[in-house]
Design an enzyme around this catalytic site. Sequence first.
Site, PDB file in Angstrom:
ATOM      1  N   ALA A  38     -11.139   1.318 -21.136  1.00 46.34           N
ATOM      2  CA  ALA A  38     -11.085   1.387 -22.602  1.00 46.34           C
ATOM      3  C   ALA A  38     -11.071   2.842 -23.071  1.00 46.34           C
ATOM      4  CB  ALA A  38     -12.278   0.651 -23.197  1.00 46.34           C
ATOM      5  N   ASP A  41      -7.692   4.273 -22.373  1.00 49.07           N
ATOM      6  CA  ASP A  41      -6.716   3.758 -23.354  1.00 49.07           C
ATOM      7  C   ASP A  41      -6.867   4.467 -24.694  1.00 49.07           C
ATOM      8  OD1 ASP A  41      -5.561   2.072 -21.582  1.00 49.07           O
ATOM      9  OD2 ASP A  41      -6.630   0.269 -22.250  1.00 49.07           O
ATOM     10  N   LEU A  87      14.162   2.846  12.442  1.00 47.00           N
ATOM     11  CA  LEU A  87      13.255   3.013  13.580  1.00 47.00           C
ATOM     12  C   LEU A  87      13.776   2.338  14.834  1.00 47.00           C
ATOM     13  CD1 LEU A  87      10.112   1.909  11.592  1.00 47.00           C
ATOM     14  CD2 LEU A  87      10.593   4.243  12.260  1.00 47.00           C
ATOM     15  N   LYS A 119       3.172  -0.043   9.086  1.00 48.56           N
ATOM     16  CA  LYS A 119       4.496  -0.181   8.450  1.00 48.56           C
ATOM     17  C   LYS A 119       4.378  -1.221   7.344  1.00 48.56           C
ATOM     18  CE  LYS A 119       9.401  -0.762   9.174  1.00 48.56           C
ATOM     19  NZ  LYS A 119       9.828  -2.026   8.590  1.00 48.56           N
ATOM     20  N   ARG A 140      16.517   3.517  -0.977  1.00 50.73           N
ATOM     21  CA  ARG A 140      17.027   3.911   0.335  1.00 50.73           C
ATOM     22  C   ARG A 140      18.536   3.674   0.431  1.00 50.73           C
ATOM     23  NH1 ARG A 140      17.731   1.528   5.537  1.00 50.73           N
ATOM     24  NH2 ARG A 140      17.272   3.027   7.171  1.00 50.73           N
ATOM     25  N   LYS A 298       5.154   8.288  14.951  1.00 52.98           N
ATOM     26  CA  LYS A 298       5.984   9.492  14.904  1.00 52.98           C
ATOM     27  C   LYS A 298       5.378  10.537  15.815  1.00 52.98           C
ATOM     28  CE  LYS A 298       6.049   8.946   9.921  1.00 52.98           C
ATOM     29  NZ  LYS A 298       6.034   9.568   8.624  1.00 52.98           N
TER      30      LYS A 298
END
Length: 322
Positions: A38, A41, A87, A119, A140, A298
């Site tokens: 609140a 806002d 991948l 993932k 993408r 990775k």
Amino acid sequence: MKKLAKKAVAERIVKLRNVINDYRYEYHVNNRSIMSEAAADGLKHELVELEAQFPEFITIDSPTQRVAGEPLPQFISVPHSRPMLSLNDVFDEQELRAWEQRIQKLVPNEKLTYFADIKMDGLACALVYENGVLARAITRGNGTVGEDVTQNLRTLESVPLRLHHTKASLPFIAGITEVRGEIVMHKKDFAKLNETRQKQGLPLFANPRNLAAGTIRQLDPKLVVGRPLNFRSYDLLRERSADIPTNEFAYAMLRELGFLVNKQAKALNSTTAVMKFAKSWEEKRHGLPFNTDGLVIKVNNRRIFAELGVVGKAPRLSLIHI
Ligand code: IVH
């Protein structure tokens, strides 16, 4: 309006934007509320009123500028700065070790360490910031060219309209900063939406990923506003790649810059540690708020990662199915 009063308004606007941005940052990055909804806002309302009186102070990165604009006639195709890759699939420990051996051969003198993340099963998107301000959001697409969905992404609270300034993040703000990540809908939000649709006798949505993808590809941003979507980042790109030495560093910097990253993501020293990590997520993944699709592995060191990338078609990343 006297000059002095106008100056005071300008200062108040800056103050309001900073406080509202801090609220967003703490809420989305640190899962912490620094004030009630609140109260937030109320501040947003004050800012809207001041900007309405002084439209010359409105800037594109103001928190008031998340409102949905007019529908687009069509999406525009935009090339990615660097390809958004896919991948290589790995299904068990043996395949992971074979992958390690293949890449180790390409960089025989390097000690390989890894970075693993969950993932997420969503929709990939690239956010481009120019001097710290959100300039473009691109899906993408085919990995080389995507669609400009900036209008829609601007309505997502988890997408900063301007990068968060800290002492550490400052060198990553000037010029072009690209942040890549996944847009996901949480399982419980998806269930709630379908419940409402069922009550209304409307056809049910198939799954959170399709709904997220379908929502982001809406030409009318007003349709995006009612759909709870979250942006969770996993990659940071800068022109000078040496500035981001490891993927672990990229994740830490993404947080500094105001993005949510999966806190489960971890640097791991060996494929044995990777497998242990994968096993530990076999069950736990069901408890995550979003659907998952395995793990992304990775090479942690991004210089080695880049070197691997230019050697033929050698896989640089791996996906473990758990
Ligand atoms: S890292 C090759 N990390 O998986 C690029 N990707 O098939 C991988 N994805 O479309 C970037 N969660 O959008 C990375 N934690 C995560 C991810 C992730 C989901 C998606 C990504 C891409 C796909 C790769």
